[in-house]
Design an enzyme around this catalytic site. Structure first.
Site, PDB file in Angstrom:
ATOM      1  N   HIS A 158     -65.092  18.287  98.987  1.00  0.00           N
ATOM      2  CA  HIS A 158     -64.202  17.503  98.256  1.00  0.00           C
ATOM      3  C   HIS A 158     -63.105  18.171  97.831  1.00  0.00           C
ATOM      4  O   HIS A 158     -62.940  19.258  97.848  1.00  0.00           O
ATOM      5  CB  HIS A 158     -64.967  16.735  97.090  1.00  0.00           C
ATOM      6  CG  HIS A 158     -66.110  15.917  97.525  1.00  0.00           C
ATOM      7  ND1 HIS A 158     -65.785  14.645  97.904  1.00  0.00           N
ATOM      8  CD2 HIS A 158     -67.406  16.119  97.267  1.00  0.00           C
ATOM      9  CE1 HIS A 158     -67.102  13.873  97.909  1.00  0.00           C
ATOM     10  NE2 HIS A 158     -67.901  15.031  97.533  1.00  0.00           N
ATOM     11  N   CYS A 171     -68.515  14.616 102.958  1.00  0.00           N
ATOM     12  CA  CYS A 171     -69.924  14.460 102.095  1.00  0.00           C
ATOM     13  C   CYS A 171     -71.036  13.449 102.805  1.00  0.00           C
ATOM     14  O   CYS A 171     -71.322  13.819 103.900  1.00  0.00           O
ATOM     15  CB  CYS A 171     -69.654  14.419 100.533  1.00  0.00           C
ATOM     16  SG  CYS A 171     -70.987  15.186  99.672  1.00  0.00           S
TER      17      CYS A 171
END
Length: 476
Positions: free
Chosen positions: A420, A323
């Protein structure tokens, strides 16, 4: 409602334990936290975002996480400001003063969610935030006694004896409450006790005499629990494995639960490195997610990580960026709208040929697909504001529903992804570690570890449930 004398007193685990116990009895129970402040969040089935603690409690109750379980989520982006998320969606960024003025509106959202849950479930177990003794935050409180008074619910006060000063914590907290709030407090839970209970009993008797309220339970210190943490990043780990994984811990690290599976892996030495700490040698370096990509990128460079990463690559090491970490690995990170602070553009680390532009829209989705470098499935979730594009995207990290996701460098030493939870799928974790140089047959099943921990929690908390049911005004 479970409130605590301090942060990390055990509110989250206590609510999770009670959720599991009631669910085992067939009670339709649901967790609820009016307001949560955390950078570790979870994506819900209804496409929103809530605190990681409420997602864990939902699992304990046998439910899918839902935005009504945590209607207000604050994600700090600086020491004085936070992104305000209401009913799972980002509304705006506010400083502390502006949010304090906004609380009456936030309270409406809290009550809407609570009322919906009340109509759907037999029991709503509420978790407070921090401590109700913060007298400076009493006005317009929506997280602790302000909420309890608004909906007229009883309160259990939990205190952590392992920290020391447990009696002062309880007596001091009661002293900071109003008379009506003290009456609302039905009893105490002493958490994380280890030792001979007979040596504690005189203190318990004194506490009950001083307050006129019962100690409902003394819960043991449970070692080795595998549960999602929201804020505290564990920096130390006993060195067990020979494969070295190093993670920098910048000020606005988010979703550090991405590394829980690695922490549990018997062949991995996971080291989380904070400011001022020497950067150790590694086989794999992982740049974590961030709530302030440009700010944390500046921190990385100031703390010597650019040079460390280049040296790591020269010696054949591998790098993964997740991310915000993925965004930092690229050529540039642009924030034209001031999404994370002052508008502008920062030069990235230049290790992946991608450029990132931060956007106002946040992508929130649970996803699944396959690894692009191995024929294994992967699942996880995306929480990000921004898009990354460039030549490195031609060699993706994953294929999610058939679309390329993430990027890999031409020499295949650097991998970036918005996914994630990528290590939580056992086969995907093994494939990623194999890509990084660890050939192992070990599979770490985080869901199984979490389930075993919830069962241990529930067994330890069973005396508390019996004590609650013995209270005169207890109702399920």
């Amino acid at each position: 409602m479970v409130q605590g004398t301090t942060s990390d007193a055990g509110k989250t685990t206590l609510v999770a334990a009670l959720c599991r116990l009631l669910a085992q009895e067939g009670v339709r129970v649901v967790p609820f936290k009016p307001q949560n402040m955390a950078l570790n969040s979870a994506v819900t089935a209804d496409g929103g975002e809530i605190g990681r603690a409420q997602a864990l409690q939902a699992v304990a109750a046998g439910l899918q996480p839902h935005t009504d379980m945590n209607p207000i989520l604050l994600k700090p982006s600086s020491d004085t400001g936070a992104q305000v998320i209401i009913h799972g969606k980002a509304r705006s960024d506010m400083n502390a003063r502006d949010y304090h003025a906004y609380k009456p509106i936030a309270m409406q959202a809290v009550l809407e969610s609570y009322q919906r849950l009340q109509t759907q479930y037999e029991s709503v177990l509420v978790e407070g935030a921090g401590s109700p003794a913060e007298v400076n935050l009493r006005e317009r409180d929506i997280a602790n006694m302000g909420f309890a008074e608004a909906v007229d619910c009883p309160v259990i006060l939990v205190a952590d004896i392992d920290r020391g000063g447990v009696f002062a914590h309880i007596i001091g907290t009661l002293a900071c409450l109003s008379e009506s709030e003290r009456r609302r407090t039905v009893g105490f839970v002493i958490n994380r006790f280890r030792g001979d209970i007979s040596l504690l009993e005189p203190g318990l008797k004194w506490l009950e005499e001083q307050t006129g309220k019962p100690v409902l339970a003394v819960l043991p210190y449970l070692h080795g629990l595998f549960l999602d943490a929201e804020d505290a990043v564990e920096h130390t780990q006993a060195v067990r494995g020979a494969f070295r994984v190093v993670v920098p811990v910048p000020p606005r690290i988010s979703n550090h639960t991405d590394f829980d599976a690695l922490r549990a892996h018997p062949e991995i030495d996971l080291q989380l490195v904070g400011p001022g700490q020497p950067i150790p040698a590694a086989d794999l370096i992982i740049l974590p997610g961030s709530k302030n990509t440009r700010g944390d990128l500046e921190w990385l460079i100031a703390n010597g990580w650019r040079e460390a990463l280049l040296r790591h690559l020269r010696y054949g090491g591998k790098i993964i960026g997740i991310c915000g970490g993925y965004q930092m690995l690229g050529m540039t990170v642009a924030d034209p709208h001031g999404v994370e602070g002052t508008p502008g553009e920062s030069a990235g680390l230049g290790l992946l040929d991608v450029a990132t532009e931060l956007t106002r829209d946040k992508r929130l989705e649970q996803v699944s697909g396959v690894c692009a470098f191995a024929d294994v499935g992967v699942s996880g979730y995306e929480i990000h504001m921004g898009t990354s594009d460039g030549a490195a995207r031609a060699q993706p990290a994953f294929l999610i529903d058939g679309r390329p996701e993430g990027a890999r460098s031409a020499d295949d030493q650097v991998l970036g992804t918005y996914l994630h939870g990528l290590f939580d799928t056992p086969d995907a974790c093994a494939a990623l570690l194999h890509w990084a140089g660890l050939n192992s047959d070990v599979r770490v099943d985080t869901a199984q570890l979490r389930e075993a921990s919830l069962q241990r929690l529930a067994a330890a908390a069973r005396p508390l449930l019996a004590a609650l049911r013995a209270l005169p005004d207890y109702s399920r």
